[in-house]
Design a protein around this motif. Structure first.
Motif, short mmCIF file in Angstrom:
data_model
loop_
_atom_site.label_atom_id
_atom_site.label_comp_id
_atom_site.label_asym_id
_atom_site.label_seq_id
_atom_site.Cartn_x
_atom_site.Cartn_y
_atom_site.Cartn_z
N GLU A 201 0.85 -1.20 0.00
CA GLU A 201 0.00 0.00 0.00
C GLU A 201 0.88 1.25 0.00
OE1 GLU A 201 -2.16 2.25 0.10
OE2 GLU A 201 -4.15 1.52 0.52
N HIS A 202 0.24 2.41 -0.07
CA HIS A 202 0.94 3.68 0.06
C HIS A 202 1.58 3.76 1.45
CE1 HIS A 202 1.74 7.74 -1.40
NE2 HIS A 202 1.52 8.17 -0.17
N GLY A 203 2.81 4.24 1.49
CA GLY A 203 3.50 4.34 2.77
C GLY A 203 4.06 3.04 3.27
N PHE A 204 4.26 2.07 2.36
CA PHE A 204 4.69 0.73 2.80
C PHE A 204 6.04 0.72 3.50
CE2 PHE A 204 6.32 0.82 -1.64
CZ PHE A 204 7.66 0.49 -1.43
N ASN A 205 6.84 1.76 3.32
CA ASN A 205 8.17 1.79 3.96
C ASN A 205 8.12 2.23 5.42
OD1 ASN A 205 11.25 1.79 3.62
ND2 ASN A 205 10.85 3.86 4.38
N CYS A 206 7.02 2.81 5.83
CA CYS A 206 6.97 3.46 7.14
C CYS A 206 6.43 2.52 8.22
CB CYS A 206 6.10 4.72 7.07
SG CYS A 206 5.96 5.57 8.66
N SER A 207 7.31 2.13 9.13
CA SER A 207 6.93 1.19 10.20
C SER A 207 6.00 1.83 11.22
CB SER A 207 8.17 0.65 10.90
OG SER A 207 8.93 1.70 11.47
N HIS A 208 5.79 3.14 11.14
CA HIS A 208 4.89 3.84 12.05
C HIS A 208 3.46 3.89 11.52
CE1 HIS A 208 8.85 5.13 13.38
NE2 HIS A 208 8.33 5.65 14.46
N ARG A 209 3.25 3.35 10.31
CA ARG A 209 1.94 3.42 9.69
C ARG A 209 1.31 2.04 9.60
NH1 ARG A 209 2.96 7.70 4.69
NH2 ARG A 209 0.77 7.26 4.26
N ASP A 210 -0.02 2.02 9.58
CA ASP A 210 -0.73 0.75 9.44
C ASP A 210 -0.45 0.09 8.09
OD1 ASP A 210 -1.85 1.10 11.94
OD2 ASP A 210 -3.72 1.96 11.18
N SER A 211 -0.06 0.89 7.12
CA SER A 211 0.21 0.37 5.78
C SER A 211 1.61 -0.21 5.63
CB SER A 211 0.01 1.48 4.74
OG SER A 211 0.86 2.59 5.02
N TYR A 212 2.38 -0.23 6.72
CA TYR A 212 3.74 -0.76 6.65
C TYR A 212 3.73 -2.20 6.15
CZ TYR A 212 8.30 -2.48 8.32
OH TYR A 212 9.55 -3.03 8.41
N ASN A 213 4.63 -2.47 5.20
CA ASN A 213 4.78 -3.81 4.65
C ASN A 213 6.25 -4.19 4.79
OD1 ASN A 213 5.40 -5.89 2.60
ND2 ASN A 213 3.28 -5.62 1.94
N GLN A 214 6.54 -5.06 5.75
CA GLN A 214 7.93 -5.34 6.10
C GLN A 214 8.71 -5.88 4.91
OE1 GLN A 214 9.67 -8.48 6.48
NE2 GLN A 214 11.53 -7.41 7.11
N ARG A 215 8.12 -6.80 4.17
CA ARG A 215 8.84 -7.39 3.04
C ARG A 215 9.12 -6.36 1.96
NH1 ARG A 215 7.46 -13.01 -0.25
NH2 ARG A 215 9.10 -12.77 -1.82
N ALA A 216 8.12 -5.57 1.61
CA ALA A 216 8.32 -4.55 0.58
C ALA A 216 9.34 -3.51 1.03
CB ALA A 216 6.99 -3.88 0.24
#
Length: 232
Positions: A201-216
């Motif tokens: 999702e949008h913001g996948f790099n940000c671990s502070h967001r619900d959209s965080y995607n660790q693999r991506a």
């Protein structure tokens, strides 16, 4: 000695503004101007600066919202989103680019700078990283989910430096047809690479967001380090 960080002040024609500086333990390396999301130079952006410093880069993250208030940093909740959009809409892209150029100058003044300079931007910062590349201010550029790049393709011919763009396959802010439009415009430019991350999702790099995607996030960071290592 570990990574060292500090806020520095940069002089501009409109006044002084802050920038977060992260220096690797070696005290030297290539440079990165890190361009914020619409949430300011917040805890996440500072942690990213520190991460790249740990990777051996001198990193500077200018506070681009300073005209609305010094060192504004927002959370990723509803109130944060509302304020972030207001700040983005109040920001003049031309002024932001001048601030980025001044931050690059401040980075060049660091005694430990050893090599070229890259821009890495996220969201709104991704678009600004694209403009920074088009303006010829950096040696290489990276844009994470740069919103609006598809509407600025008249600048495509001005991109003369290597550019890496990361997008999420399920980005609710940047549809895949926008990514395809960008890809089509750059299909004959061997300097431009586009990577789309499945289920991100949008913001996948940000671990502070619900959209965080660790693999991506991990794959994009790895791809970015390889790209910087090859091109910078």
């Amino acid at each position: 000695m570990s990574v060292t960080t500090q806020w520095i002040e940069i002089d501009s024609a409109d006044g002084k503004f802050g920038a977060y500086l992260a220096i690797p333990h070696t005290r030297k390396g290539p440079g990165i101007v890190l361009i914020q999301e619409i949430f300011g130079v917040n805890e996440h952006i500072r942690s990213v600066a520190e991460q790249y410093a740990a990777d051996g880069y001198l990193v500077i993250a200018p506070d681009l919202f300073w005209r609305s208030g010094q060192r504004i940093e927002l959370a990723y909740d509803e109130a944060g989103w509302k304020r972030a959009v207001e700040l983005m809409n109040a920001t003049d892209v031309g002024q932001a680019q001048k601030d980025i150029e001044l931050a690059i100058d401040a980075l060049k003044a660091q005694p430990g700078l050893d090599g070229g300079i890259a821009s890495i931007g996220y969201c709104f910062g991704g678009l600004l990283s694209y403009h920074t590349a088009a303006n010829g201010l950096v040696d290489v550029a990276v844009a994470y989910y740069g919103g609006g790049i598809q509407n600025q393709l008249e600048r495509a011919d001005e991109i003369d430096v290597p550019l890496l763009m990361h997008f999420g396959e399920e980005d609710s802010h940047i549809p895949l047809d926008a990514v395809e439009k960008i890809a089509e415009r750059f299909e004959n430019n061997d300097n431009v690479e586009i990577v789309v991350y499945p289920e991100a999702e949008h913001g996948f790099n940000c671990s502070h967001r619900d959209s965080y995607n660790q693999r991506a996030a991990a794959e994009a960071h790895g791809n970015t380090l390889i790209f910087l290592g090859q091109e910078l």
